[in-house]
Design a protein around this motif. Structure first.
Motif, PDB file in Angstrom:
ATOM      1  N   ASP A 120      -9.102 -41.296  45.877  1.00 48.44           N
ATOM      2  CA  ASP A 120      -8.712 -40.083  46.615  1.00 48.44           C
ATOM      3  C   ASP A 120      -7.227 -40.111  46.954  1.00 48.44           C
ATOM      4  O   ASP A 120      -6.559 -39.068  46.959  1.00 48.44           O
ATOM      5  N   ALA A 168      -5.280 -39.258  43.785  1.00 48.54           N
ATOM      6  CA  ALA A 168      -5.258 -37.803  43.590  1.00 48.54           C
ATOM      7  C   ALA A 168      -4.216 -37.172  44.495  1.00 48.54           C
ATOM      8  O   ALA A 168      -3.483 -36.269  44.098  1.00 48.54           O
ATOM      9  N   ARG A 169      -4.137 -37.690  45.724  1.00 48.33           N
ATOM     10  CA  ARG A 169      -3.190 -37.117  46.677  1.00 48.33           C
ATOM     11  C   ARG A 169      -1.752 -37.458  46.340  1.00 48.33           C
ATOM     12  O   ARG A 169      -0.821 -36.861  46.883  1.00 48.33           O
ATOM     13  N   PHE A 176      -7.330 -34.404  37.677  1.00 49.07           N
ATOM     14  CA  PHE A 176      -8.116 -35.101  36.656  1.00 49.07           C
ATOM     15  C   PHE A 176      -9.211 -34.194  36.115  1.00 49.07           C
ATOM     16  O   PHE A 176      -9.998 -33.635  36.867  1.00 49.07           O
ATOM     17  N   GLY A 184     -17.435 -32.751  34.087  1.00 48.65           N
ATOM     18  CA  GLY A 184     -17.687 -32.961  35.510  1.00 48.65           C
ATOM     19  C   GLY A 184     -17.913 -31.690  36.293  1.00 48.65           C
ATOM     20  O   GLY A 184     -17.489 -31.563  37.446  1.00 48.65           O
ATOM     21  N   GLU A 193     -17.513 -22.577  44.109  1.00 48.68           N
ATOM     22  CA  GLU A 193     -17.516 -23.860  44.831  1.00 48.68           C
ATOM     23  C   GLU A 193     -16.916 -24.965  43.975  1.00 48.68           C
ATOM     24  O   GLU A 193     -16.174 -25.825  44.483  1.00 48.68           O
ATOM     25  N   MET A 201     -13.192 -24.542  44.084  1.00 52.23           N
ATOM     26  CA  MET A 201     -12.553 -24.854  45.365  1.00 52.23           C
ATOM     27  C   MET A 201     -12.734 -26.315  45.784  1.00 52.23           C
ATOM     28  O   MET A 201     -12.218 -26.731  46.810  1.00 52.23           O
ATOM     29  N   LEU A 202     -13.498 -27.089  45.005  1.00 51.67           N
ATOM     30  CA  LEU A 202     -13.822 -28.456  45.424  1.00 51.67           C
ATOM     31  C   LEU A 202     -12.606 -29.386  45.513  1.00 51.67           C
ATOM     32  O   LEU A 202     -12.407 -30.042  46.532  1.00 51.67           O
ATOM     33  N   PRO A 203     -11.768 -29.479  44.462  1.00 53.17           N
ATOM     34  CA  PRO A 203     -10.653 -30.431  44.558  1.00 53.17           C
ATOM     35  C   PRO A 203      -9.719 -30.073  45.714  1.00 53.17           C
ATOM     36  O   PRO A 203      -9.419 -28.903  45.942  1.00 53.17           O
ATOM     37  N   ARG A 204      -9.301 -31.082  46.455  1.00 49.65           N
ATOM     38  CA  ARG A 204      -8.467 -30.855  47.623  1.00 49.65           C
ATOM     39  C   ARG A 204      -7.040 -30.488  47.217  1.00 49.65           C
ATOM     40  O   ARG A 204      -6.538 -30.999  46.213  1.00 49.65           O
ATOM     41  N   ARG A 253      -9.749 -25.705  37.972  1.00 51.46           N
ATOM     42  CA  ARG A 253      -9.870 -26.195  39.348  1.00 51.46           C
ATOM     43  C   ARG A 253      -8.781 -27.203  39.721  1.00 51.46           C
ATOM     44  O   ARG A 253      -8.529 -27.400  40.908  1.00 51.46           O
ATOM     45  N   ILE A 254      -8.156 -27.856  38.696  1.00 51.23           N
ATOM     46  CA  ILE A 254      -7.082 -28.781  39.076  1.00 51.23           C
ATOM     47  C   ILE A 254      -5.713 -28.097  39.093  1.00 51.23           C
ATOM     48  O   ILE A 254      -4.736 -28.693  39.528  1.00 51.23           O
ATOM     49  N   ARG A 306      -5.194 -25.538  40.921  1.00 54.60           N
ATOM     50  CA  ARG A 306      -5.116 -25.003  42.269  1.00 54.60           C
ATOM     51  C   ARG A 306      -4.501 -25.995  43.262  1.00 54.60           C
ATOM     52  O   ARG A 306      -4.044 -25.609  44.333  1.00 54.60           O
TER      53      ARG A 306
END
Lengths: 230, 294
Positions: free
Chosen positions: A71, A74-75, A80, A86, A95, A98-101, A143-144, A146
Protein backbone atom coordinates in the motif's frame (compact mmCIF):
# COMPACT_ATOMS: atom_id res chain seq x y z
CA UNK A 1 11.23 7.62 -12.75
CA UNK A 2 11.83 3.94 -12.01
CA UNK A 3 15.26 2.40 -11.42
CA UNK A 4 15.51 -1.30 -10.74
CA UNK A 5 18.88 -2.84 -9.93
CA UNK A 6 20.09 -6.14 -8.55
CA UNK A 7 16.48 -7.30 -8.06
CA UNK A 8 16.15 -10.84 -6.74
CA UNK A 9 12.84 -12.50 -5.93
CA UNK A 10 11.82 -15.85 -4.50
CA UNK A 11 8.65 -17.90 -4.25
CA UNK A 12 9.35 -20.21 -1.32
CA UNK A 13 12.48 -22.16 -2.28
CA UNK A 14 12.43 -21.19 -5.95
CA UNK A 15 14.68 -18.30 -6.89
CA UNK A 16 12.83 -16.57 -9.76
CA UNK A 17 14.66 -13.28 -10.42
CA UNK A 18 18.45 -13.13 -10.51
CA UNK A 19 19.62 -9.53 -10.40
CA UNK A 20 17.13 -7.85 -12.73
CA UNK A 21 18.19 -4.33 -13.72
CA UNK A 22 16.52 -1.73 -15.93
CA UNK A 23 15.19 1.79 -15.78
CA UNK A 24 12.20 3.69 -17.06
CA UNK A 25 12.44 7.44 -17.66
CA UNK A 26 9.57 9.84 -17.09
CA UNK A 27 7.13 9.93 -20.02
CA UNK A 28 8.42 6.73 -21.63
CA UNK A 29 6.55 3.56 -22.54
CA UNK A 30 8.90 0.66 -21.89
CA UNK A 31 8.14 -3.01 -22.38
CA UNK A 32 9.46 -6.17 -20.82
CA UNK A 33 9.53 -8.85 -23.51
CA UNK A 34 10.34 -12.50 -23.03
CA UNK A 35 9.04 -16.03 -23.14
CA UNK A 36 6.64 -17.52 -20.66
CA UNK A 37 8.39 -18.01 -17.35
CA UNK A 38 11.16 -15.49 -18.08
CA UNK A 39 10.20 -13.51 -14.96
CA UNK A 40 8.25 -10.58 -16.45
CA UNK A 41 5.17 -10.86 -14.24
CA UNK A 42 7.31 -11.63 -11.20
CA UNK A 43 9.24 -8.42 -11.91
CA UNK A 44 5.97 -6.45 -11.92
CA UNK A 45 4.80 -8.11 -8.70
CA UNK A 46 8.18 -7.48 -7.09
CA UNK A 47 7.92 -3.77 -7.90
CA UNK A 48 4.50 -3.76 -6.15
CA UNK A 49 5.79 -5.79 -3.20
CA UNK A 50 3.50 -8.71 -3.99
CA UNK A 51 6.10 -11.49 -3.85
CA UNK A 52 6.90 -13.35 -0.62
CA UNK A 53 10.59 -12.35 -0.63
CA UNK A 54 12.66 -9.91 -2.64
CA UNK A 55 16.01 -8.13 -2.41
CA UNK A 56 17.94 -5.51 -4.35
CA UNK A 57 16.91 -1.97 -5.12
CA UNK A 58 13.77 -0.45 -6.63
CA UNK A 59 13.76 3.33 -6.72
CA UNK A 60 10.60 5.15 -7.66
CA UNK A 61 11.01 8.91 -8.15
CA UNK A 62 14.30 8.59 -6.33
CA UNK A 63 12.70 6.86 -3.34
CA UNK A 64 13.79 3.36 -2.30
CA UNK A 65 10.72 1.09 -2.09
CA UNK A 66 12.25 -2.37 -1.71
CA UNK A 67 11.33 -2.61 1.99
CA UNK A 68 7.90 -0.97 1.79
CA UNK A 69 4.47 -2.60 2.13
CA UNK A 70 2.39 -2.76 -1.11
CA UNK A 71 0.00 0.00 0.00
CA UNK A 72 2.92 2.36 0.67
CA UNK A 73 4.50 1.47 -2.68
CA UNK A 74 1.21 2.39 -4.37
CA UNK A 75 1.23 5.64 -2.45
CA UNK A 76 4.71 6.37 -3.80
CA UNK A 77 2.89 6.92 -7.11
CA UNK A 78 2.56 3.56 -8.87
CA UNK A 79 -0.65 2.26 -10.46
CA UNK A 80 -0.88 -1.49 -11.02
CA UNK A 81 -2.94 -3.35 -13.60
CA UNK A 82 -2.40 -7.07 -12.90
CA UNK A 83 -2.17 -9.87 -15.44
CA UNK A 84 -5.49 -11.45 -14.54
CA UNK A 85 -7.03 -7.92 -14.61
CA UNK A 86 -8.16 -8.16 -11.02
CA UNK A 87 -11.76 -7.04 -11.53
CA UNK A 88 -13.73 -7.71 -8.34
CA UNK A 89 -16.86 -9.82 -8.81
CA UNK A 90 -18.58 -8.51 -5.67
CA UNK A 91 -18.15 -4.88 -6.77
CA UNK A 92 -20.04 -2.92 -9.41
CA UNK A 93 -18.18 -1.24 -12.27
CA UNK A 94 -18.29 2.10 -10.44
CA UNK A 95 -17.09 0.52 -7.18
CA UNK A 96 -14.24 -1.16 -9.06
CA UNK A 97 -13.38 2.18 -10.62
CA UNK A 98 -13.38 4.01 -7.29
CA UNK A 99 -11.52 1.32 -5.32
CA UNK A 100 -7.86 2.36 -5.81
CA UNK A 101 -6.94 5.14 -3.42
CA UNK A 102 -5.97 8.57 -4.72
CA UNK A 103 -2.24 8.78 -4.04
CA UNK A 104 -1.43 12.20 -5.51
CA UNK A 105 -3.27 15.15 -7.01
CA UNK A 106 -3.51 15.33 -10.80
CA UNK A 107 -5.29 12.05 -11.62
CA UNK A 108 -7.90 12.04 -14.37
CA UNK A 109 -11.40 13.00 -13.24
CA UNK A 110 -14.44 10.81 -13.91
CA UNK A 111 -15.77 12.76 -16.95
CA UNK A 112 -12.36 12.42 -18.64
CA UNK A 113 -12.22 8.71 -17.84
CA UNK A 114 -15.73 8.16 -19.19
CA UNK A 115 -14.79 10.12 -22.34
CA UNK A 116 -11.81 7.77 -22.82
CA UNK A 117 -13.85 4.65 -22.00
CA UNK A 118 -17.49 5.32 -22.95
CA UNK A 119 -18.50 1.66 -22.35
CA UNK A 120 -17.73 1.97 -18.66
CA UNK A 121 -20.26 4.75 -18.22
CA UNK A 122 -23.01 2.70 -19.85
CA UNK A 123 -22.26 -0.28 -17.61
CA UNK A 124 -21.60 1.68 -14.41
CA UNK A 125 -24.07 -0.32 -12.31
CA UNK A 126 -23.18 -3.78 -13.67
CA UNK A 127 -21.28 -6.34 -11.68
CA UNK A 128 -17.58 -5.92 -12.56
CA UNK A 129 -17.07 -9.43 -13.87
CA UNK A 130 -20.21 -9.29 -16.08
CA UNK A 131 -18.28 -7.06 -18.51
CA UNK A 132 -16.66 -8.54 -21.62
CA UNK A 133 -12.95 -9.32 -21.44
CA UNK A 134 -12.08 -6.13 -23.34
CA UNK A 135 -14.29 -3.98 -21.13
CA UNK A 136 -12.76 -5.54 -18.02
CA UNK A 137 -9.30 -4.68 -19.34
CA UNK A 138 -10.43 -1.09 -19.99
CA UNK A 139 -11.80 -0.92 -16.45
CA UNK A 140 -8.56 -2.29 -15.04
CA UNK A 141 -6.61 0.46 -16.84
CA UNK A 142 -9.18 3.20 -16.18
CA UNK A 143 -9.24 2.73 -12.42
CA UNK A 144 -5.51 3.44 -12.04
CA UNK A 145 -5.70 6.63 -14.13
CA UNK A 146 -7.87 8.17 -11.42
CA UNK A 147 -5.36 7.86 -8.60
CA UNK A 148 -2.80 10.46 -9.59
CA UNK A 149 -0.09 7.78 -9.92
CA UNK A 150 2.19 8.81 -12.80
CA UNK A 151 3.86 5.43 -13.28
CA UNK A 152 1.59 2.66 -14.54
CA UNK A 153 2.48 -1.03 -14.57
CA UNK A 154 0.40 -2.89 -17.17
CA UNK A 155 0.83 -6.67 -17.13
CA UNK A 156 -0.17 -8.21 -20.49
CA UNK A 157 -3.16 -5.96 -21.18
CA UNK A 158 -3.76 -7.58 -24.60
CA UNK A 159 -3.75 -11.19 -23.44
CA UNK A 160 -6.65 -13.22 -24.81
CA UNK A 161 -8.39 -10.28 -26.50
CA UNK A 162 -9.70 -9.94 -30.04
CA UNK A 163 -7.52 -7.95 -32.52
CA UNK A 164 -9.95 -5.03 -32.66
CA UNK A 165 -9.82 -4.71 -28.85
CA UNK A 166 -6.03 -4.99 -28.91
CA UNK A 167 -5.95 -2.02 -31.32
CA UNK A 168 -8.21 -0.09 -28.97
CA UNK A 169 -5.86 -0.81 -26.05
CA UNK A 170 -2.95 0.34 -28.22
CA UNK A 171 -4.75 3.65 -28.83
CA UNK A 172 -5.45 3.93 -25.11
CA UNK A 173 -1.79 3.44 -24.20
CA UNK A 174 -0.69 6.08 -26.75
CA UNK A 175 -3.33 8.43 -25.31
CA UNK A 176 -2.06 7.87 -21.77
CA UNK A 177 1.51 8.50 -22.92
CA UNK A 178 0.38 11.73 -24.61
CA UNK A 179 -1.05 12.78 -21.27
CA UNK A 180 2.39 12.40 -19.73
CA UNK A 181 2.02 9.08 -17.92
CA UNK A 182 4.97 6.71 -17.74
CA UNK A 183 4.17 3.10 -18.60
CA UNK A 184 5.96 -0.17 -17.93
CA UNK A 185 4.32 -2.82 -20.07
CA UNK A 186 4.71 -6.58 -19.99
CA UNK A 187 4.03 -8.14 -23.39
CA UNK A 188 4.40 -11.46 -25.15
CA UNK A 189 3.29 -9.91 -28.44
CA UNK A 190 6.19 -7.77 -29.69
CA UNK A 191 4.24 -6.73 -32.79
CA UNK A 192 1.83 -4.99 -30.47
CA UNK A 193 4.66 -3.72 -28.31
CA UNK A 194 6.41 -1.99 -31.19
CA UNK A 195 3.28 0.08 -31.92
CA UNK A 196 3.31 1.71 -28.48
CA UNK A 197 6.75 1.51 -26.86
CA UNK A 198 9.92 3.63 -26.85
CA UNK A 199 12.26 0.90 -25.65
CA UNK A 200 12.15 -2.84 -25.03
CA UNK A 201 13.93 -4.88 -22.40
CA UNK A 202 14.28 -8.57 -23.12
CA UNK A 203 14.15 -11.00 -20.19
CA UNK A 204 15.42 -14.57 -20.02
CA UNK A 205 15.64 -16.91 -17.02
CA UNK A 206 15.01 -14.18 -14.47
CA UNK A 207 17.49 -11.66 -15.92
CA UNK A 208 17.35 -8.70 -18.30
CA UNK A 209 19.55 -9.79 -21.19
CA UNK A 210 19.12 -6.99 -23.73
CA UNK A 211 17.70 -3.55 -24.39
CA UNK A 212 16.42 -2.61 -27.83
CA UNK A 213 15.24 0.93 -28.67
CA UNK A 214 12.01 0.78 -30.65
CA UNK A 215 13.65 2.40 -33.70
CA UNK A 216 16.09 -0.51 -33.94
CA UNK A 217 13.48 -3.19 -33.47
CA UNK A 218 13.18 -3.82 -37.21
CA UNK A 219 16.94 -4.29 -37.55
CA UNK A 220 17.03 -6.55 -34.50
CA UNK A 221 14.29 -8.90 -35.63
CA UNK A 222 16.55 -11.90 -36.02
CA UNK A 223 18.01 -11.46 -32.56
CA UNK A 224 14.53 -10.95 -31.12
CA UNK A 225 13.21 -14.10 -32.78
CA UNK A 226 16.04 -15.94 -31.10
CA UNK A 227 15.11 -14.53 -27.69
CA UNK A 228 11.42 -15.12 -27.98
CA UNK A 229 11.55 -18.36 -29.93
CA UNK A 230 8.91 -17.26 -32.39
CA UNK B 1 -60.13 -20.93 22.32
CA UNK B 2 -58.66 -20.36 18.87
CA UNK B 3 -56.28 -23.08 17.78
CA UNK B 4 -54.01 -23.63 14.77
CA UNK B 5 -53.28 -27.26 13.88
CA UNK B 6 -54.58 -28.20 17.32
CA UNK B 7 -52.38 -25.80 19.28
CA UNK B 8 -53.64 -22.74 21.15
CA UNK B 9 -52.93 -19.52 19.31
CA UNK B 10 -51.45 -17.81 22.35
CA UNK B 11 -48.95 -20.62 22.86
CA UNK B 12 -48.00 -20.26 19.22
CA UNK B 13 -47.54 -16.49 19.56
CA UNK B 14 -45.49 -16.95 22.72
CA UNK B 15 -43.10 -19.41 21.14
CA UNK B 16 -42.88 -17.39 17.94
CA UNK B 17 -41.82 -14.37 19.99
CA UNK B 18 -39.20 -16.40 21.84
CA UNK B 19 -38.02 -17.78 18.53
CA UNK B 20 -37.78 -14.30 17.06
CA UNK B 21 -35.70 -13.13 20.04
CA UNK B 22 -33.34 -16.10 19.78
CA UNK B 23 -33.24 -15.45 16.06
CA UNK B 24 -32.20 -11.85 16.72
CA UNK B 25 -29.21 -13.08 18.73
CA UNK B 26 -28.35 -15.71 16.12
CA UNK B 27 -28.44 -13.05 13.42
CA UNK B 28 -26.24 -10.55 15.30
CA UNK B 29 -23.70 -13.19 16.28
CA UNK B 30 -23.50 -14.97 12.94
CA UNK B 31 -23.23 -11.60 11.16
CA UNK B 32 -20.03 -10.81 13.07
CA UNK B 33 -18.71 -14.32 12.44
CA UNK B 34 -19.47 -13.98 8.72
CA UNK B 35 -17.70 -10.63 8.37
CA UNK B 36 -14.65 -11.91 10.27
CA UNK B 37 -14.50 -15.19 8.37
CA UNK B 38 -14.89 -13.41 5.02
CA UNK B 39 -11.89 -11.15 5.45
CA UNK B 40 -9.65 -12.91 7.98
CA UNK B 41 -10.40 -16.54 7.12
CA UNK B 42 -10.52 -17.11 10.85
CA UNK B 43 -13.34 -19.12 12.42
CA UNK B 44 -13.75 -17.02 15.53
CA UNK B 45 -14.54 -19.50 18.29
CA UNK B 46 -14.08 -16.71 20.84
CA UNK B 47 -17.27 -15.08 19.57
CA UNK B 48 -19.49 -16.54 22.29
CA UNK B 49 -17.05 -15.52 25.00
CA UNK B 50 -16.91 -11.97 23.63
CA UNK B 51 -20.73 -11.89 23.55
CA UNK B 52 -20.65 -12.80 27.23
CA UNK B 53 -17.92 -10.23 27.87
CA UNK B 54 -20.26 -7.58 26.41
CA UNK B 55 -22.83 -8.54 29.05
CA UNK B 56 -20.28 -8.42 31.86
CA UNK B 57 -18.89 -5.07 30.75
CA UNK B 58 -22.43 -3.65 30.82
CA UNK B 59 -22.92 -5.11 34.30
CA UNK B 60 -19.56 -3.71 35.52
CA UNK B 61 -20.37 -0.27 34.09
CA UNK B 62 -23.59 -0.25 36.12
CA UNK B 63 -22.11 -1.77 39.27
CA UNK B 64 -18.92 0.25 39.55
CA UNK B 65 -19.51 3.43 37.56
CA UNK B 66 -23.27 3.74 37.78
CA UNK B 67 -23.47 3.88 33.98
CA UNK B 68 -26.87 2.61 32.90
CA UNK B 69 -28.23 0.47 30.07
CA UNK B 70 -28.42 3.02 27.26
CA UNK B 71 -24.84 4.33 27.47
CA UNK B 72 -23.69 0.73 28.02
CA UNK B 73 -25.31 -0.27 24.74
CA UNK B 74 -22.70 1.94 23.04
CA UNK B 75 -19.81 1.76 25.53
CA UNK B 76 -19.66 -2.03 26.06
CA UNK B 77 -19.32 -2.82 22.31
CA UNK B 78 -16.62 -0.12 22.07
CA UNK B 79 -14.68 -1.53 25.04
CA UNK B 80 -14.97 -5.13 23.83
CA UNK B 81 -14.15 -3.94 20.29
CA UNK B 82 -10.89 -2.45 21.58
CA UNK B 83 -10.22 -5.74 23.39
CA UNK B 84 -10.76 -7.48 20.03
CA UNK B 85 -8.35 -5.10 18.32
CA UNK B 86 -5.69 -5.97 20.91
CA UNK B 87 -6.41 -9.70 20.43
CA UNK B 88 -6.02 -9.36 16.67
CA UNK B 89 -2.84 -7.28 16.92
CA UNK B 90 -1.11 -9.55 19.43
CA UNK B 91 -2.39 -13.07 18.68
CA UNK B 92 -4.56 -13.61 15.63
CA UNK B 93 -2.37 -11.72 13.15
CA UNK B 94 0.31 -14.39 13.54
CA UNK B 95 -1.97 -17.02 12.01
CA UNK B 96 -2.92 -15.68 8.58
CA UNK B 97 -0.35 -17.73 6.71
CA UNK B 98 -1.24 -20.94 8.57
CA UNK B 99 -4.00 -23.53 8.24
CA UNK B 100 -7.57 -22.71 9.38
CA UNK B 101 -7.15 -25.17 12.22
CA UNK B 102 -4.72 -22.89 14.05
CA UNK B 103 -7.16 -20.00 14.07
CA UNK B 104 -9.83 -22.29 15.41
CA UNK B 105 -7.54 -23.62 18.16
CA UNK B 106 -6.32 -20.18 19.19
CA UNK B 107 -9.75 -18.57 19.37
CA UNK B 108 -11.19 -21.64 21.13
CA UNK B 109 -8.39 -21.32 23.69
CA UNK B 110 -9.15 -17.62 24.13
CA UNK B 111 -12.82 -18.49 24.67
CA UNK B 112 -11.92 -21.01 27.39
CA UNK B 113 -9.66 -18.49 29.14
CA UNK B 114 -12.21 -15.66 29.04
CA UNK B 115 -15.04 -17.93 30.21
CA UNK B 116 -12.87 -19.50 32.90
CA UNK B 117 -11.86 -16.11 34.28
CA UNK B 118 -15.50 -15.00 34.32
CA UNK B 119 -16.52 -18.17 36.17
CA UNK B 120 -13.75 -17.62 38.72
CA UNK B 121 -14.81 -14.07 39.32
CA UNK B 122 -18.60 -14.30 39.23
CA UNK B 123 -19.43 -18.00 39.75
CA UNK B 124 -21.46 -20.14 37.37
CA UNK B 125 -24.82 -18.64 38.21
CA UNK B 126 -23.80 -15.16 37.16
CA UNK B 127 -25.18 -11.78 38.16
CA UNK B 128 -28.56 -10.16 37.44
CA UNK B 129 -28.93 -7.13 35.17
CA UNK B 130 -32.10 -5.05 35.43
CA UNK B 131 -34.37 -4.19 32.54
CA UNK B 132 -34.14 -0.42 31.88
CA UNK B 133 -37.10 1.49 33.34
CA UNK B 134 -38.30 2.71 29.95
CA UNK B 135 -38.82 -0.85 28.73
CA UNK B 136 -40.48 -2.43 31.75
CA UNK B 137 -43.94 -3.84 31.48
CA UNK B 138 -45.91 -5.31 28.64
CA UNK B 139 -46.77 -3.94 25.25
CA UNK B 140 -50.36 -4.54 24.12
CA UNK B 141 -50.28 -5.62 20.49
CA UNK B 142 -54.06 -6.22 20.38
CA UNK B 143 -53.79 -9.95 19.79
CA UNK B 144 -51.24 -10.61 22.53
CA UNK B 145 -49.27 -9.00 25.33
CA UNK B 146 -45.52 -8.72 24.58
CA UNK B 147 -42.92 -7.70 27.17
CA UNK B 148 -41.67 -4.33 25.92
CA UNK B 149 -38.02 -5.27 26.41
CA UNK B 150 -38.35 -8.32 24.16
CA UNK B 151 -39.91 -6.24 21.41
CA UNK B 152 -37.01 -3.80 21.75
CA UNK B 153 -34.45 -6.62 21.39
CA UNK B 154 -35.97 -7.72 18.09
CA UNK B 155 -36.20 -4.16 16.75
CA UNK B 156 -32.68 -3.20 17.88
CA UNK B 157 -31.11 -6.38 16.50
CA UNK B 158 -32.91 -6.04 13.18
CA UNK B 159 -31.88 -2.37 12.99
CA UNK B 160 -28.22 -3.10 13.66
CA UNK B 161 -28.23 -5.99 11.16
CA UNK B 162 -29.76 -3.72 8.52
CA UNK B 163 -27.28 -0.93 9.27
CA UNK B 164 -24.34 -3.37 9.02
CA UNK B 165 -25.66 -4.69 5.73
CA UNK B 166 -26.03 -1.14 4.37
CA UNK B 167 -22.50 -0.22 5.41
CA UNK B 168 -21.08 -3.30 3.68
CA UNK B 169 -23.16 -3.03 0.50
CA UNK B 170 -23.52 0.71 -0.03
CA UNK B 171 -20.48 2.56 1.32
CA UNK B 172 -16.92 2.99 0.16
CA UNK B 173 -15.47 1.24 3.21
CA UNK B 174 -17.91 -1.60 2.51
CA UNK B 175 -16.81 -1.97 -1.11
CA UNK B 176 -13.18 -1.96 0.05
CA UNK B 177 -14.05 -4.69 2.56
CA UNK B 178 -15.77 -6.80 -0.11
CA UNK B 179 -12.83 -6.34 -2.49
CA UNK B 180 -10.33 -7.29 0.21
CA UNK B 181 -12.38 -10.40 0.99
CA UNK B 182 -11.95 -11.40 -2.67
CA UNK B 183 -8.29 -10.47 -3.21
CA UNK B 184 -6.55 -8.75 -0.29
CA UNK B 185 -3.05 -8.42 -1.85
CA UNK B 186 -4.41 -6.57 -4.89
CA UNK B 187 -6.45 -4.21 -2.72
CA UNK B 188 -3.28 -3.47 -0.79
CA UNK B 189 -1.46 -2.77 -4.07
CA UNK B 190 -4.17 -0.14 -4.70
CA UNK B 191 -2.96 1.83 -1.70
CA UNK B 192 -5.29 0.45 0.98
CA UNK B 193 -3.77 -0.32 4.38
CA UNK B 194 -5.14 -3.88 4.48
CA UNK B 195 -3.58 -4.90 7.82
CA UNK B 196 -5.42 -2.00 9.47
CA UNK B 197 -8.64 -2.91 7.65
CA UNK B 198 -8.33 -6.46 9.00
CA UNK B 199 -7.78 -5.26 12.55
CA UNK B 200 -10.76 -2.90 12.42
CA UNK B 201 -12.95 -5.58 10.87
CA UNK B 202 -12.17 -7.98 13.69
CA UNK B 203 -12.88 -5.21 16.19
CA UNK B 204 -16.21 -4.42 14.52
CA UNK B 205 -17.29 -8.07 14.34
CA UNK B 206 -16.47 -8.50 18.00
CA UNK B 207 -18.31 -5.27 18.86
CA UNK B 208 -21.44 -6.73 17.23
CA UNK B 209 -21.13 -9.74 19.54
CA UNK B 210 -20.76 -7.45 22.55
CA UNK B 211 -23.80 -5.44 21.47
CA UNK B 212 -25.78 -8.68 21.41
CA UNK B 213 -24.38 -9.45 24.87
CA UNK B 214 -25.71 -6.18 26.30
CA UNK B 215 -29.11 -6.81 24.67
CA UNK B 216 -29.15 -10.28 26.21
CA UNK B 217 -28.09 -9.21 29.71
CA UNK B 218 -31.58 -8.29 31.08
CA UNK B 219 -33.17 -11.41 29.56
CA UNK B 220 -30.78 -14.20 30.53
CA UNK B 221 -28.93 -12.47 33.39
CA UNK B 222 -25.19 -12.16 32.91
CA UNK B 223 -23.47 -15.50 33.33
CA UNK B 224 -20.28 -17.13 32.11
CA UNK B 225 -22.13 -19.73 30.03
CA UNK B 226 -24.41 -17.40 28.13
CA UNK B 227 -22.11 -17.37 25.11
CA UNK B 228 -21.38 -21.08 25.08
CA UNK B 229 -25.13 -21.80 25.08
CA UNK B 230 -25.62 -19.80 21.91
CA UNK B 231 -22.46 -20.31 19.97
CA UNK B 232 -22.95 -23.89 18.78
CA UNK B 233 -26.30 -23.02 17.22
CA UNK B 234 -24.78 -19.85 15.77
CA UNK B 235 -22.10 -21.86 13.99
CA UNK B 236 -24.85 -24.02 12.49
CA UNK B 237 -26.56 -20.79 11.35
CA UNK B 238 -23.35 -19.62 9.67
CA UNK B 239 -22.95 -22.94 7.87
CA UNK B 240 -26.60 -22.97 6.75
CA UNK B 241 -26.48 -19.34 5.57
CA UNK B 242 -23.20 -19.86 3.73
CA UNK B 243 -19.78 -19.11 5.24
CA UNK B 244 -19.00 -15.43 4.86
CA UNK B 245 -22.42 -14.42 3.49
CA UNK B 246 -23.74 -11.27 5.16
CA UNK B 247 -27.35 -11.44 4.00
CA UNK B 248 -27.30 -15.21 4.57
CA UNK B 249 -26.41 -14.74 8.24
CA UNK B 250 -29.18 -12.24 8.88
CA UNK B 251 -31.97 -14.11 7.10
CA UNK B 252 -30.90 -17.52 8.36
CA UNK B 253 -30.47 -16.24 11.92
CA UNK B 254 -34.01 -14.90 12.20
CA UNK B 255 -35.46 -17.77 10.16
CA UNK B 256 -33.94 -20.52 12.26
CA UNK B 257 -34.96 -18.79 15.50
CA UNK B 258 -38.55 -18.82 14.31
CA UNK B 259 -38.27 -22.42 13.13
CA UNK B 260 -37.00 -23.41 16.59
CA UNK B 261 -39.95 -21.63 18.19
CA UNK B 262 -42.45 -23.42 15.96
CA UNK B 263 -40.81 -26.75 16.69
CA UNK B 264 -41.23 -26.10 20.42
CA UNK B 265 -44.98 -25.82 19.84
CA UNK B 266 -45.55 -28.76 17.51
CA UNK B 267 -42.82 -31.25 18.39
CA UNK B 268 -40.92 -30.07 21.46
CA UNK B 269 -38.70 -33.17 21.53
CA UNK B 270 -36.97 -31.97 18.35
CA UNK B 271 -36.56 -28.32 19.32
CA UNK B 272 -32.93 -28.71 20.37
CA UNK B 273 -31.95 -30.58 17.21
CA UNK B 274 -34.06 -29.01 14.46
CA UNK B 275 -31.34 -26.48 13.56
CA UNK B 276 -28.82 -29.26 13.11
CA UNK B 277 -31.22 -31.32 11.03
CA UNK B 278 -31.65 -28.30 8.75
CA UNK B 279 -27.88 -28.00 8.62
CA UNK B 280 -27.49 -31.61 7.49
CA UNK B 281 -30.15 -31.18 4.80
CA UNK B 282 -28.65 -27.91 3.54
CA UNK B 283 -25.14 -29.36 3.48
CA UNK B 284 -26.39 -32.33 1.44
CA UNK B 285 -28.37 -30.21 -1.01
CA UNK B 286 -26.24 -27.03 -1.18
CA UNK B 287 -22.80 -27.56 0.37
CA UNK B 288 -21.94 -23.85 0.06
CA UNK B 289 -24.97 -22.87 2.19
CA UNK B 290 -28.25 -21.22 1.23
CA UNK B 291 -26.66 -17.87 0.32
CA UNK B 292 -23.09 -19.01 -0.26
CA UNK B 293 -21.27 -18.87 -3.56
CA UNK B 294 -20.22 -22.33 -4.58
Amino acid sequence: MLEVSGLNAWYGESHILHGVAFDVRAGEVVTLLGRNGAGKTTTMKSIMGLVPRRAGSIRCNGRETIALRPDLIARAGIGFCPEERGIFASLSVTENLMLPRVVAPGGLDLPTIYALFPNLKERAGSQGTKLSGGEQQMLAIARILRTGARLLLLDEPTEGLAPVIVQQIGRTIREIKARGFTVLLVEQNFRFAQTVADRHYVMEHGRVVDMIPNAQLGASMEKLHGYLGV
Amino acid sequence: MITIFGKPLLLLYGQLTLGLINGAFYALLSLGLAVIFGLLNIINFAHGALFMLGGFVAWALLEYLDIGYWPALVLAPLIVGVFGVVMEKTLINRLYKLDHLYGLLLTFGCALIIEGLARNEFGSSGVPYPIPDELRGPLDLGFMMLPAYRAWVVVAAAGVCLATWLVIEKTRIGSTLRAATENAPLVQAFGVNVPRLITLTYGAGVALAAFAGVLAAPIYSVNPNMGANFIITVFAVVVIGGMGSILGSIVTGFGLGILEGLTKVYYPQASATVVFMVMVIVLLARPAGLFGKA
